[in-house]
Enzyme design. Structure first.
Site, mmCIF file in Angstrom:
data_model
loop_
_atom_site.group_PDB
_atom_site.id
_atom_site.type_symbol
_atom_site.label_atom_id
_atom_site.label_comp_id
_atom_site.label_asym_id
_atom_site.label_seq_id
_atom_site.Cartn_x
_atom_site.Cartn_y
_atom_site.Cartn_z
ATOM 1 N N GLU A 138 0.827 -1.206 0.000
ATOM 2 C CA GLU A 138 0.000 0.000 0.000
ATOM 3 C C GLU A 138 0.866 1.263 0.000
ATOM 4 O O GLU A 138 0.547 2.244 -0.673
ATOM 5 C CB GLU A 138 -0.903 -0.027 1.243
ATOM 6 C CG GLU A 138 -2.082 0.889 1.161
ATOM 7 C CD GLU A 138 -3.163 0.507 2.183
ATOM 8 O OE1 GLU A 138 -3.836 -0.519 1.989
ATOM 9 O OE2 GLU A 138 -3.319 1.233 3.171
ATOM 10 N N GLU A 187 2.007 1.666 -3.441
ATOM 11 C CA GLU A 187 0.865 2.072 -4.277
ATOM 12 C C GLU A 187 0.636 3.582 -4.114
ATOM 13 O O GLU A 187 0.420 4.301 -5.100
ATOM 14 C CB GLU A 187 -0.394 1.288 -3.866
ATOM 15 C CG GLU A 187 -1.605 1.599 -4.745
ATOM 16 C CD GLU A 187 -2.892 0.926 -4.264
ATOM 17 O OE1 GLU A 187 -2.854 0.101 -3.324
ATOM 18 O OE2 GLU A 187 -3.952 1.249 -4.839
ATOM 19 N N CYS A 241 -8.730 -2.088 4.015
ATOM 20 C CA CYS A 241 -8.603 -3.323 4.801
ATOM 21 C C CYS A 241 -9.797 -3.581 5.702
ATOM 22 O O CYS A 241 -9.958 -4.678 6.210
ATOM 23 C CB CYS A 241 -7.298 -3.333 5.599
ATOM 24 S SG CYS A 241 -7.019 -1.846 6.535
ATOM 25 N N SER A 275 -7.671 1.620 -2.101
ATOM 26 C CA SER A 275 -6.412 0.938 -2.413
ATOM 27 C C SER A 275 -6.747 -0.421 -3.017
ATOM 28 O O SER A 275 -7.710 -1.074 -2.599
ATOM 29 C CB SER A 275 -5.606 0.748 -1.128
ATOM 30 O OG SER A 275 -4.687 -0.309 -1.284
ATOM 31 N N LYS A 329 -15.570 -9.578 8.231
ATOM 32 C CA LYS A 329 -14.506 -10.381 7.598
ATOM 33 C C LYS A 329 -15.047 -11.716 7.072
ATOM 34 O O LYS A 329 -14.486 -12.301 6.154
ATOM 35 C CB LYS A 329 -13.390 -10.662 8.605
ATOM 36 C CG LYS A 329 -12.566 -9.433 8.963
ATOM 37 C CD LYS A 329 -11.399 -9.223 8.026
ATOM 38 C CE LYS A 329 -10.717 -7.894 8.273
ATOM 39 N NZ LYS A 329 -9.953 -7.424 7.125
ATOM 40 N N GLU A 360 -16.310 -10.809 3.767
ATOM 41 C CA GLU A 360 -15.168 -10.459 2.907
ATOM 42 C C GLU A 360 -14.513 -11.732 2.370
ATOM 43 O O GLU A 360 -14.233 -11.850 1.169
ATOM 44 C CB GLU A 360 -14.139 -9.658 3.706
ATOM 45 C CG GLU A 360 -12.898 -9.293 2.886
ATOM 46 C CD GLU A 360 -11.765 -8.697 3.728
ATOM 47 O OE1 GLU A 360 -11.169 -7.713 3.289
ATOM 48 O OE2 GLU A 360 -11.474 -9.225 4.802
ATOM 49 N N GLU A 374 -13.979 -12.032 -5.321
ATOM 50 C CA GLU A 374 -12.635 -11.516 -5.666
ATOM 51 C C GLU A 374 -11.525 -12.174 -4.854
ATOM 52 O O GLU A 374 -10.360 -12.104 -5.238
ATOM 53 C CB GLU A 374 -12.539 -10.005 -5.367
ATOM 54 C CG GLU A 374 -13.492 -9.113 -6.114
ATOM 55 C CD GLU A 374 -14.761 -8.843 -5.312
ATOM 56 O OE1 GLU A 374 -15.078 -9.645 -4.413
ATOM 57 O OE2 GLU A 374 -15.440 -7.847 -5.618
ATOM 58 N N CYS A 427 -10.458 -1.729 14.702
ATOM 59 C CA CYS A 427 -10.745 -3.158 14.899
ATOM 60 C C CYS A 427 -10.884 -3.566 16.359
ATOM 61 O O CYS A 427 -11.531 -4.561 16.655
ATOM 62 C CB CYS A 427 -9.637 -4.005 14.302
ATOM 63 S SG CYS A 427 -9.538 -3.860 12.544
HETATM 64 FE FE1 HC1 Z 1 -8.229 -5.569 11.553
HETATM 65 FE FE2 HC1 Z 1 -6.604 -5.879 9.628
HETATM 66 S S1 HC1 Z 1 -6.300 -4.423 11.331
HETATM 67 S S2 HC1 Z 1 -8.732 -5.144 9.377
HETATM 68 O O1 HC1 Z 1 -8.878 -3.984 11.960
HETATM 69 O O2 HC1 Z 1 -6.017 -4.656 8.291
HETATM 70 O O3 HC1 Z 1 -10.544 -7.365 11.580
HETATM 71 O O4 HC1 Z 1 -7.348 -6.405 14.256
HETATM 72 O O5 HC1 Z 1 -6.997 -8.218 11.101
HETATM 73 O O6 HC1 Z 1 -7.058 -8.150 7.639
HETATM 74 O O7 HC1 Z 1 -3.868 -6.763 10.185
HETATM 75 C C1 HC1 Z 1 -9.697 -6.651 11.680
HETATM 76 C C2 HC1 Z 1 -7.782 -6.083 13.287
HETATM 77 C C3 HC1 Z 1 -7.202 -7.109 10.912
HETATM 78 C C4 HC1 Z 1 -6.825 -7.268 8.365
HETATM 79 C C5 HC1 Z 1 -4.876 -6.516 9.903
#
Ligand code: HC1
Ligand code: SF4
Length: 573
Positions: free
Chosen positions: A278, A281, A298, A318, A357, A360, A365, A502
């Protein structure tokens, strides 16, 4: 200031305090149920009733303002009887299968019934068929457990500015649900799970996936790898009675090894990898007149929010997959090759503080060569359940360490779990690249903390980079609106779907509303992560020796063709 008397104790409180708040100042604990500080202060359930001398009837203390000279009683027979009748009435129309309930022992209604000494329900209310909606990958809504307190409605509406849930139907049939009897799956729900963590009962919960993970562990043909998100270590201990904000990294790893996972890795490693991708990028977008501001991608709750509500910003996202997805892709390519394991036999489990998540990981994708990056996502709560199921004495576990192959991480990776952490981690790397040196000043405190939108300007290698950080989708909307109106301009923005980042994700342990009155869990849990950052040998992602090895041996360089194939994706409007 005003002076009043509560249960014979004189106290002085600032003007504007409610009776409930005033009582707290003298250690008088009034029970509540629908009350959720700053979010649901509506006096609907009438559990927090008190007697005010000279006033007619009992008053809901969570909304009634304290006034000069008031004399208040919080524990008389009349009050106890009224509270008891109120809760009995709620229970009379509630699915009382407590023994087999998801929230058994963490249910705020159950605790209240116990405190009020309710041993019997004197009458049975009208029973109506109630919906169970388990259609999505992330959230289950069970209306038979709902007590219509309105907390979820207001969290979704006012904290997240989304408004998926509301009261529907009428009378005994009243339900809290998306409009037009839609499933959560058909509504613009981002699966942030903020409704779950603020539900006092089991009306909203995550879609569990524990059994599939046990099956994989049991199968000797399958190589089961688990990874843990940064924020999990900051909250898992709460499930075992530890104070909020206790960091349990070592015990968590020990527990995962005991559960039978073949390898235990840390998503933090992949967070470092994300920063490499990132960060570069961003540099390319700045140097090549790419789409700016670039916005982090993320947080899957935020990505869904963007897709539903601000599709015009999709090109700003991103292209990096989120860290745990990157980890999955690396496990099924580089790691599989290096350790001579058939990638089809690798089962990747992500332990996440997040309910979004789950969805996700199921997105079309998120696969490479028809192999899913991640096979199962469990929340912090589900991991705690597995540990309890296996009868592991968590508190007695000796600290253990992540497996070496992909377990090493820097302080930059750890702080990803708190709002501002991704930005700070990125700046640590981008600054070194642009300045061409190992900078010593690496704490970007301007992007830390939980107050509103955070902004800063950093001058690096002669370039001024304008940045902003937003957490929670209401704040994200505010920020995007200002950009659209031309009032603000940035190069790089971090957005997380949940307030606090998170650490306060929808998959984290439940904290009763009563506790949240005195303690900001966003702050306490974030502290645990910033502490871990300070004790790490390396605190910048590009210094992680394993990351450098991964580029040397496999990916070549950040944003290379191979890196793009494995670690990047694109979102479409
Ligand atoms: Fe997260 Fe991440 S920080 S998104 O908040 O970018 O869920 O903890 O795991 O994938 O590393 C969540 C937390 C996590 C991702 C990372
Ligand atoms: Fe609202 Fe988030 Fe709950 Fe969906 S998951 S209903 S968006 S609070």
């Amino acid at each position: 200031k005003i002076t009043l008397t509560i249960d014979n104790i004189k106290t002085e409180v600032p003007k504007g305090y409610t009776i409930l708040e005033a009582a707290k100042t003298v250690g008088v604990d009034i029970p509540t149920l629908c009350f959720l500080k700053d979010v649901n202060e509506i006096g609907a359930c009438r559990v927090c009733l008190v007697e005010i001398e000279g006033a007619r009837g009992l008053q809901a203390s969570c909304v009634h303002p304290a006034a000069e000279g008031m004399v208040i009683k919080t524990n008389t027979k009349k009050i106890r009887d009224a509270r008891k009748s109120t809760v009995e009435l709620i229970l009379s129309n509630h699915n009382r299968e407590c023994l087999t309930c998801f929230r058994n022992k963490s249910c705020e209604l159950q605790s209240l019934a116990e405190e009020l000494n309710i041993n019997d329900i004197p009458f049975q209310g009208e029973e109506t068929a109630k919906t169970v909606d388990a259609q999505s990958h992330s959230i289950v809504r069970d209306a038979s457990k709902c007590i219509l307190c309105g907390r979820c409605i207001n969290v979704c509406k006012s904290v997240q500015k989304i408004g998926v849930l509301d009261f529907t139907k009428r009378g005994y049939e009243t339900e809290v649900a998306p409009a037009f009897e839609k499933s959560m799956d058909e509504a613009p729900c981002i699966y942030c799970g903020q409704c779950i963590v603020n539900c006092p009962v089991a009306a909203l919960r995550e879609k569990e996936d524990i059994e599939r993970v046990w099956d994989a562990i049991e199968d000797s043909e399958v190589h089961v790898v688990v990874q843990t998100a940064p924020a999990v270590r900051a909250a898992l201990g709460e499930e075992f009675g530890l104070p909020i904000g206790t960091r349990v990294t070592g015990k968590m790893v020990a527990a995962l090894k005991r559960l039978g996972f073949d390898k235990v890795f840390d998503t933090n490693f992949a967070a470092d990898l994300t920063i490499m991708e990132e960060g570069h990028e961003l540099l390319h977008r700045i140097q090549d007149n790419g789409v700016l501001p670039m916005i982090t991608s993320c947080s899957p709750g935020w990505v869904r929010f963007c897709e539903f509500n601000y599709p015009q910003f999709i090109p700003n996202l991103s292209s990096c997959k989120s860290p745990h997805q990157m980890m999955g892709a690396i496990l099924k390519s580089y790691y599989a090759e290096k350790h001579n394991i058939d990638p089809e036999k690798i089962f990747v489990v992500s332990i996440m503080p997040c309910t979004s998540k789950k969805t996700e990981a199921a997105r079309p994708e998120m696969e490479v060569a028809e192999l899913r990056d991640v096979d199962a996502v469990l929340t912090t709560r589900e991991l705690a359940k597995m540990i309890k199921q296996a009868r592991i004495n968590f508190m007695k576990l000796e600290d253990s360490e992540f497996d070496p192959a992909l377990g090493d991480y820097t302080g930059a990776g750890v702080i990803f779990g708190a709002t501002g952490g991704v930005m700070e981690a990125a700046l640590r790397t981008v600054a070194d690249v642009l300045e061409g040196q190992d900078l010593q000043n690496i704490e970007y405190t301007a992007v830390r903390g939980i107050e509103g939108i955070k902004e800063a300007e950093v001058t690096l290698g002669g370039n001024t980079i304008k940045i902003a950080v937003a957490h929670g989708t209401a704040m994200a909307a505010e920020l995007l609106d200002m950009i659209e109106a031309g009032e603000k301009e940035y190069h790089f923005i971090e957005i997380m779907g949940c307030s606090g980042g998170c650490v306060t994700g929808g998959g984290q342990p439940h904290v009763p509303a009563k506790v949240k009155m005195d303690c900001d869990i966003r702050v306490e849990r974030a502290k645990a992560l910033y502490e871990e950052d300070t004790v790490k040998q390396y605190r910048k992602s590009h210094q992680n020796p394993l990351i450098n090895k991964l580029y040397e041996e496999y990916l070549e360089k950040p944003n290379s063709h191979k890196a793009h194939k494995l670690l990047h994706t694109h979102y479409e409007a």
